[in-house]
Design a protein around this motif. Structure first.
Motif: not given
Length: 571
Positions: A204-215
């Motif tokens: 599950t990837f949390a796509v950032s607004s302006q920062g770190y994207t992670y799974g």
């Protein structure tokens, strides 16, 4: 004497070329600044297409691709020089410097063998498996799905053509994840009912607004993140690469590098935008803006369609451009002011920006209907989803409440067949589902309904909750029927004034990202079965950097298309 003369003459020519080149560059720079300040309009408030192309001017950059190739060449050399034997393997963590939870194992075997990779998890549902195709004696095994801040166990199983099996376990040590990611708290996890993919490779990837994207894995643990900050765009392309929006340089404030990369951090192609546009307060002054703001998709011809600021001194987030995948040149410009009513942008008062520019439409997503050659577009600040013919840009239908729409646009409105139909407000993340099925005149549209009426559609239920929704649209009859909704039962706690997503992920499940819960203090990722409305996965994210709420939640495989890692030079 003659040699000395020619040396002096040559030096003079070089100096003249340098001075002349510098002068020409300076003159071109001044001319471009003049053309940016003195904008050229086709009609009132609508820029000429040529002006928009001049304003944006994407440029291909090879800097990061060159750096990728240098690292690849070094690993090719290392593999070639390795002694044969599993115990002589070379293990590298973060081989391409921007993916700290990735690794590379270089190893030689005496006989051709097939390799199966296992990244050991805390539980069976979080143990990642991948079987590599083919039989080799030189192996470059890409490793994805390591845990942060631990010594990870990774086992390679080697199988010869005769069926002999041997195993070797390697240890890969990683550092702490960035503090800015925040705290992820698992609330619900039912792995057997989740969509985790073959070998549990889907996160599950949390796509950032302006920062770190992670799974996150099925237990809510971080198993991938990019060390370079990303804004909004994190997509899988048809070739299974990633498309991300990041910064040209880490110390810059704006996100103006559109990069084709992968989960290891290899850079295949990058398009840079300068973003130098006139300001609203003083059009004579130019300031750097983020050009691509919310979305980017791949078209059937593999070109890229981007939501952009077009460089106007007055309006933002109401234009799209198609760029050539190979050259970066702009092939098509779609200015929404040429499609929607003039009153929508000339009389807009719904929101206000610190820079004074008018964000009348705020395009936040788009999806392409391959069957009909149509583009479906979402605009938050008009509370509107509509479809256009991509070639002609003519309107096909509009999904929105009818208020504040001029009479000639009423003909495109979809008529609800559902009783007490509640129109979408401030919606995000439109996508077509079941595109491969024959649907005749109907399409199924999924989106995240923030339930925030900015321009139209206000009801007593507005701002009480937000929800993932699916509607069926009959294009011939111009009707809309709501077939599924989830979020109302979560109430005010999961109301999100901005951002959010809702995506079908398989098994009849949908993954919903409540990205701006508690007025931006929390993001929540919920996987729910649409038939039973039972939640099978639920994670709360808190204590993250201000402004870095999760724009979208996406379920993606670390090994898309089951592609194995290869040490190939990028051309």
């Amino acid at each position: 004497m003659t040699k000395k003369f020619w040396r002096i003459a040559g030096a003079v020519v070089v100096v003249l070329l340098i001075v002349g080149g510098a002068t020409a560059y300076h003159e071109r720079h001044l001319i471009r600044r003049y053309l940016l300040v003195h904008q050229s309009y086709a009609q009132k408030d609508v820029l000429r297409t040529g002006q928009i192309k001049l304003n944006l001017r994407p440029a291909l950059s090879t800097k990061n691709t060159t750096a990728t190739n240098k690292l690849t060449a070094s690993y090719q050399k290392t593999l070639k020089a390795l002694p044969t034997g599993k115990s002589h393997a070379k293990v590298v963590v973060n081989p391409y410097k921007t993916s700290p939870l990735s690794g590379l194992i270089l190893v030689k075997t005496a006989q051709p063998t097939q390799v199966k990779l296992t990244v050991h998890g805390d539980r069976p549902a979080t143990t990642i498996h991948q079987t590599l195709k083919g039989y080799q004696t030189r192996h470059s095994v890409g490793v994805l799905g390591l845990y942060a801040n631990r010594t990870n166990r990774v086992t390679l199983r080697f199988t010869t053509k005769a069926g002999t099996v041997t195993r070797q376990t390697y240890r890969l040590t990683t550092g702490k994840a960035p503090h800015g990611i925040g705290t992820n708290t698992l609330k619900t996890s039912k792995p057997k009912q989740m969509v985790l993919g073959n070998g549990h490779t889907k996160l599950t990837f949390a796509v950032s607004s302006q920062g770190y994207t992670y799974g996150l894995d099925a237990r809510g643990k971080i198993r991938w993140y990019g060390s370079q900050k990303i804004s909004h765009v994190f997509k899988e392309l048809a070739n299974h690469h990633l498309l991300i929006l990041t910064k040209i340089d880490a110390n810059q404030h704006k996100y103006n590098a559109l990069r084709e990369t992968d989960f290891y951090g290899r850079v295949y192609r990058q398009y840079n935008f300068s973003g130098l546009f006139p300001s609203r307060q003083d059009p004579q002054k130019l300031a750097t803006n983020t050009v691509i703001h919310h979305d980017a998709i791949e078209l059937p011809n593999h070109n890229l369609l981007l939501t952009v600021d077009d460089g106007s001194k007055k309006f933002v987030e109401d234009t799209m451009i198609e760029i050539d995948r190979q050259t970066g040149k702009i092939q098509k410009v779609i200015d929404l002011k040429r499609i929607l009513p003039k009153s929508a942008y000339q009389q807009y008062t719904g929101t206000h920006r610190p820079d004074g520019k008018i964000d009348w439409f705020h395009q936040n997503s788009m999806t392409y209907d391959k069957k009909r050659n149509e583009l479906v577009v979402s605009g938050r600040n008009q509370d509107m989803v509509f479809a256009i013919n991509y070639k002609t840009t003519k309107l096909k239908w509009i999904l929105a409440a009818p208020e504040k729409l001029p009479k000639r646009y009423q003909q495109y409105l979809l008529k609800p067949t559902t009783k007490h139909y509640r129109y979408n407000g401030g919606q995000h993340a439109v996508t077509l589902i079941h595109q491969n099925q024959h649907q005749g005149d109907s399409v199924e549209l999924e989106f995240y309904d923030n339930n925030v009426p900015v321009t139209r559609g206000k009801t007593a239920q507005s701002k009480k909750w937000s929800a993932g929704e699916i509607v069926t649209i009959n294009q011939l009859k111009r009707t809309v029927t709501k077939t599924w909704e989830f979020g109302q039962q979560l109430g005010q706690r999961n109301f999100t004034n901005i951002v959010g997503s809702s995506y079908a992920v398989g098994k009849g499940n949908t993954l919903i990202g409540f990205g701006y819960a508690d007025w931006g203090k929390r993001s929540e990722f919920v996987e729910v079965n649409r038939k039973t409305n039972r939640v099978v996965f639920d994670v709360d994210r808190t204590h993250f950097a201000h402004g870095d709420w999760s724009y979208r939640a996406q379920r993606m495989s670390l090994y898309p298309g089951n592609q194995a890692f290869t040490l190939q030079t990028i051309k």
